[in-house]
Design a protein around this motif. Structure first.
Motif, PDB file in Angstrom:
ATOM      1  N   ASP A 106       1.129  -2.657 -17.491  1.00  0.00           N
ATOM      2  CA  ASP A 106       1.467  -1.320 -17.988  1.00  0.00           C
ATOM      3  C   ASP A 106       2.480  -0.590 -17.111  1.00  0.00           C
ATOM      4  O   ASP A 106       3.003   0.450 -17.502  1.00  0.00           O
ATOM      5  N   VAL A 107       2.761  -1.089 -15.908  1.00  0.00           N
ATOM      6  CA  VAL A 107       3.619  -0.377 -14.959  1.00  0.00           C
ATOM      7  C   VAL A 107       5.030  -0.237 -15.521  1.00  0.00           C
ATOM      8  O   VAL A 107       5.658  -1.217 -15.918  1.00  0.00           O
ATOM      9  N   THR A 108       5.519   1.008 -15.556  1.00  0.00           N
ATOM     10  CA  THR A 108       6.865   1.292 -16.053  1.00  0.00           C
ATOM     11  C   THR A 108       7.833   1.636 -14.930  1.00  0.00           C
ATOM     12  O   THR A 108       9.030   1.446 -15.066  1.00  0.00           O
ATOM     13  N   HIS A 109       7.321   2.191 -13.817  1.00  0.00           N
ATOM     14  CA  HIS A 109       8.142   2.615 -12.689  1.00  0.00           C
ATOM     15  C   HIS A 109       7.389   2.380 -11.389  1.00  0.00           C
ATOM     16  O   HIS A 109       6.153   2.415 -11.374  1.00  0.00           O
ATOM     17  N   ILE A 110       8.147   2.180 -10.327  1.00  0.00           N
ATOM     18  CA  ILE A 110       7.565   2.093  -8.987  1.00  0.00           C
ATOM     19  C   ILE A 110       8.333   3.032  -8.080  1.00  0.00           C
ATOM     20  O   ILE A 110       9.491   3.373  -8.357  1.00  0.00           O
ATOM     21  N   ARG A 111       7.673   3.484  -7.015  1.00  0.00           N
ATOM     22  CA  ARG A 111       8.367   4.340  -6.048  1.00  0.00           C
ATOM     23  C   ARG A 111       7.717   4.232  -4.678  1.00  0.00           C
ATOM     24  O   ARG A 111       6.547   3.880  -4.542  1.00  0.00           O
ATOM     25  N   ARG A 150      -1.848   4.901  -7.224  1.00  0.00           N
ATOM     26  CA  ARG A 150      -2.157   3.470  -7.145  1.00  0.00           C
ATOM     27  C   ARG A 150      -2.693   3.077  -8.520  1.00  0.00           C
ATOM     28  O   ARG A 150      -3.231   3.901  -9.260  1.00  0.00           O
ATOM     29  N   LEU A 151      -2.558   1.824  -8.877  1.00  0.00           N
ATOM     30  CA  LEU A 151      -2.918   1.381 -10.227  1.00  0.00           C
ATOM     31  C   LEU A 151      -4.372   1.697 -10.568  1.00  0.00           C
ATOM     32  O   LEU A 151      -4.671   2.088 -11.688  1.00  0.00           O
ATOM     33  N   ASP A 152      -5.276   1.568  -9.602  1.00  0.00           N
ATOM     34  CA  ASP A 152      -6.694   1.816  -9.890  1.00  0.00           C
ATOM     35  C   ASP A 152      -7.006   3.298 -10.130  1.00  0.00           C
ATOM     36  O   ASP A 152      -8.118   3.647 -10.499  1.00  0.00           O
ATOM     37  N   PRO A 169       0.805  -1.232   0.000  1.00  0.00           N
ATOM     38  CA  PRO A 169       0.000   0.000   0.000  1.00  0.00           C
ATOM     39  C   PRO A 169       0.834   1.276   0.000  1.00  0.00           C
ATOM     40  O   PRO A 169       0.326   2.348  -0.317  1.00  0.00           O
ATOM     41  N   HIS A 170       2.120   1.189   0.319  1.00  0.00           N
ATOM     42  CA  HIS A 170       2.989   2.368   0.327  1.00  0.00           C
ATOM     43  C   HIS A 170       3.657   2.604  -1.030  1.00  0.00           C
ATOM     44  O   HIS A 170       4.284   3.634  -1.234  1.00  0.00           O
ATOM     45  N   MET A 171       3.532   1.647  -1.926  1.00  0.00           N
ATOM     46  CA  MET A 171       4.150   1.743  -3.244  1.00  0.00           C
ATOM     47  C   MET A 171       3.226   2.521  -4.188  1.00  0.00           C
ATOM     48  O   MET A 171       2.032   2.291  -4.223  1.00  0.00           O
ATOM     49  N   GLN A 172       3.820   3.443  -4.920  1.00  0.00           N
ATOM     50  CA  GLN A 172       3.106   4.122  -5.996  1.00  0.00           C
ATOM     51  C   GLN A 172       3.666   3.607  -7.314  1.00  0.00           C
ATOM     52  O   GLN A 172       4.811   3.160  -7.375  1.00  0.00           O
ATOM     53  N   VAL A 173       2.850   3.687  -8.356  1.00  0.00           N
ATOM     54  CA  VAL A 173       3.293   3.215  -9.659  1.00  0.00           C
ATOM     55  C   VAL A 173       3.068   4.294 -10.709  1.00  0.00           C
ATOM     56  O   VAL A 173       2.270   5.203 -10.527  1.00  0.00           O
ATOM     57  N   SER A 174       3.791   4.153 -11.802  1.00  0.00           N
ATOM     58  CA  SER A 174       3.601   4.999 -12.971  1.00  0.00           C
ATOM     59  C   SER A 174       3.445   4.085 -14.178  1.00  0.00           C
ATOM     60  O   SER A 174       4.098   3.042 -14.257  1.00  0.00           O
ATOM     61  N   VAL A 175       2.594   4.493 -15.096  1.00  0.00           N
ATOM     62  CA  VAL A 175       2.407   3.726 -16.335  1.00  0.00           C
ATOM     63  C   VAL A 175       2.841   4.539 -17.549  1.00  0.00           C
ATOM     64  O   VAL A 175       2.643   4.114 -18.680  1.00  0.00           O
ATOM     65  N   GLY A 234      -8.571   6.954 -29.440  1.00  0.00           N
ATOM     66  CA  GLY A 234      -8.847   8.241 -28.817  1.00  0.00           C
ATOM     67  C   GLY A 234      -9.566   8.169 -27.484  1.00  0.00           C
ATOM     68  O   GLY A 234      -9.853   9.198 -26.892  1.00  0.00           O
ATOM     69  N   GLY A 235      -9.846   7.007 -26.997  1.00  0.00           N
ATOM     70  CA  GLY A 235     -10.485   6.863 -25.693  1.00  0.00           C
ATOM     71  C   GLY A 235      -9.443   6.669 -24.607  1.00  0.00           C
ATOM     72  O   GLY A 235      -8.260   6.945 -24.788  1.00  0.00           O
ATOM     73  N   VAL A 236      -9.903   6.181 -23.469  1.00  0.00           N
ATOM     74  CA  VAL A 236      -8.995   5.851 -22.374  1.00  0.00           C
ATOM     75  C   VAL A 236      -9.407   4.508 -21.790  1.00  0.00           C
ATOM     76  O   VAL A 236     -10.551   4.074 -21.940  1.00  0.00           O
ATOM     77  N   ARG A 237      -8.452   3.869 -21.164  1.00  0.00           N
ATOM     78  CA  ARG A 237      -8.715   2.610 -20.471  1.00  0.00           C
ATOM     79  C   ARG A 237      -7.983   2.621 -19.142  1.00  0.00           C
ATOM     80  O   ARG A 237      -6.983   3.318 -18.968  1.00  0.00           O
ATOM     81  N   ARG A 238      -8.493   1.845 -18.215  1.00  0.00           N
ATOM     82  CA  ARG A 238      -7.846   1.719 -16.911  1.00  0.00           C
ATOM     83  C   ARG A 238      -6.521   0.979 -17.095  1.00  0.00           C
ATOM     84  O   ARG A 238      -6.428   0.010 -17.837  1.00  0.00           O
TER      85      ARG A 238
END
Length: 149
Positions: free
Chosen positions: A122-127, A102-104, A88-94, A113-117
């Motif tokens: 898809d995670v490229t980085h964590i911190r 958080r991923l959600d 729960p302390h980890m953040q992610v970037s996509v 042209g739309g968006v998806r969750r």
């Protein structure tokens, strides 16, 4: 072999040059002991294959003479691994570190042209944000599990 090198390479801290970061990666092996119970051991990550569970340990240390405040330990996720993002302390970037959460909470554009969750693949980085000032000489470590795809 190149994957093992990318998983264990030391990456410099970007915003705080006083902070030194290093990474170690191990493969978790599970065997059965004489009593039939699972036994977990860590082995070198020199040879990894699809489905292997990795243990990634990130070491940090303040090598400067002043306390470091508001520091985030940030790591790129190497291609081919799927990190366990349940901490729960980890953040992610996509998006390569442009946006964090958080991923959600993260969304990605679609080709039409739309968006998806965003999903774990898809995670490229964590911190992790360090909650307090890091005094000179103080060190610590964080870890996460990942699975080779």
């Amino acid at each position: 072999m190149a994957l093992a090198a990318s998983l264990t390479a030391t990456q410099p801290a970007v915003a705080q040059p006083a902070m030194r970061l290093g990474t170690q990666t191990f493969v978790e092996r599970v065997s059965t002991d004489i009593n039939g119970r699972p036994r977990r051991t860590l082995a070198s990550a020199e040879r990894v294959g699809p489905g292997d569970t990795l243990i990634v340990i990130v070491h940090w240390r303040n090598d400067g003479a002043q306390p470091v405040r508001d520091f985030a330990v940030t790591r790129a996720v190497p291609p081919g691994i799927l990190p366990d993002i349940s901490d729960p302390h980890m953040q992610v970037s996509v998006d390569g570190g442009g946006h964090w959460g958080r991923l959600d909470q993260l969304w990605l554009p679609t080709p039409l042209g739309g968006v998806r969750r965003a999903v774990a693949e898809d995670v490229t980085h964590i911190r992790w944000r360090l909650p307090e000032a890091v005094q000179p000489g103080r060190a610590g470590r964080l870890s996460y599990r990942a699975v080779m795809r």
